[in-house]
Write an enzyme that holds these catalytic residues in place. Sequence first.
Site, PDB file in Angstrom:
ATOM      1  N   GLU A 142     -50.025 -27.826 -10.702  1.00  0.00           N
ATOM      2  CA  GLU A 142     -48.784 -27.280 -10.166  1.00  0.00           C
ATOM      3  C   GLU A 142     -47.568 -28.014 -10.708  1.00  0.00           C
ATOM      4  OE1 GLU A 142     -49.300 -24.424  -9.231  1.00  0.00           O
ATOM      5  OE2 GLU A 142     -49.181 -24.310  -7.036  1.00  0.00           O
ATOM      6  N   THR A 200     -40.698 -20.068 -10.639  1.00  0.00           N
ATOM      7  CA  THR A 200     -40.684 -20.965  -9.484  1.00  0.00           C
ATOM      8  C   THR A 200     -39.594 -22.012  -9.615  1.00  0.00           C
ATOM      9  OG1 THR A 200     -43.059 -20.640  -9.180  1.00  0.00           O
ATOM     10  CG2 THR A 200     -42.073 -22.557  -8.112  1.00  0.00           C
TER      11      THR A 200
END
Length: 319
Positions: A140, A192
């Site tokens: 991530e 994101t």
Amino acid sequence: MANESSTPLGAGGKGVQVYAPATVANLVCGFDVLGMALQQPQDIMTMRLREQPGIVIQHSDGYQLPVEPEKNVAGASLLALMDEWKEKVGFEIIIDKRIKPGSGLGSSAASSAGAVVGANHLLGNPFSNEDLVRFAMNGEKVASGVKHADNIAPCIYGGVTLIRSIFPLDIVQLTAPPMYVTVVHPQIEVRTSDARQILRKEVQLKAAIKQWGNIAGLVAGFMKNDYDLIGRSLEDVIIEPVRSILIPGFDEVKKKSKDAGALGGGISGSGPSIFMMSREEYVAKGVEEVMIDVYTRLGIEFKTYVTMINYSGAKCMAL
């Protein structure tokens, strides 16, 4: 660790196929602390042990993602696992990505989590689920620059998870009643990292108090199987008002979905996907019709899913 390529994929040792589910992060009010796994869509990953140390990555999809381990979310996660395994080991992995990158449905988390779940299976399951979350968070970080676990945890544990703390890692599995989840993915990209940059750095105490009440209410609603409380708690007064401006049709989809009987919903992760939760399947399918109508009129390509909560998380099948 370098990307070794001397051994052709499939020529190594025992293998496993991993099914890594899409996830919905935040669950409206629980920014970075709540997440939920979905039955569909799922990434499919084929993994084998290698005779030589190193990681070989191939893709069977058309997304042109990096194959260098340090630049690939699955590779970065595997490197973290291998660093703690200590013994020399190698993996070869083919990724068939069914969760589109940038969809807001935990695409990077599926690759990150699926890789470590598969590796752990091949090694005889020496690591705990919490260890696997910790490894996968490295993926991530490659994807968004932040080690967050709200997609990773439900992808590994299944169901609905609460991230009480990142450092130290503290994951709480929540019970949740059966629910249908309707998702629309407008075919636009919301990165994101970009979606994080537009967020306010400070919030008013009044808004924070309301948000805390909604998070607590949502958790209580899940654990008490109280659908009405779940619906009342699916409200975000901090993140959604800012991020929703990046998603055409968001307000109309949300209002008409609730009018159609949905409990509530909002932005999936950082978007652009929108999810709505329903108690009955016929309501969920009616919500899908609402989503189809809105985006057809807007002239934006889209994909919809009517699915349910995935209570098992990423799963392995021996080859």
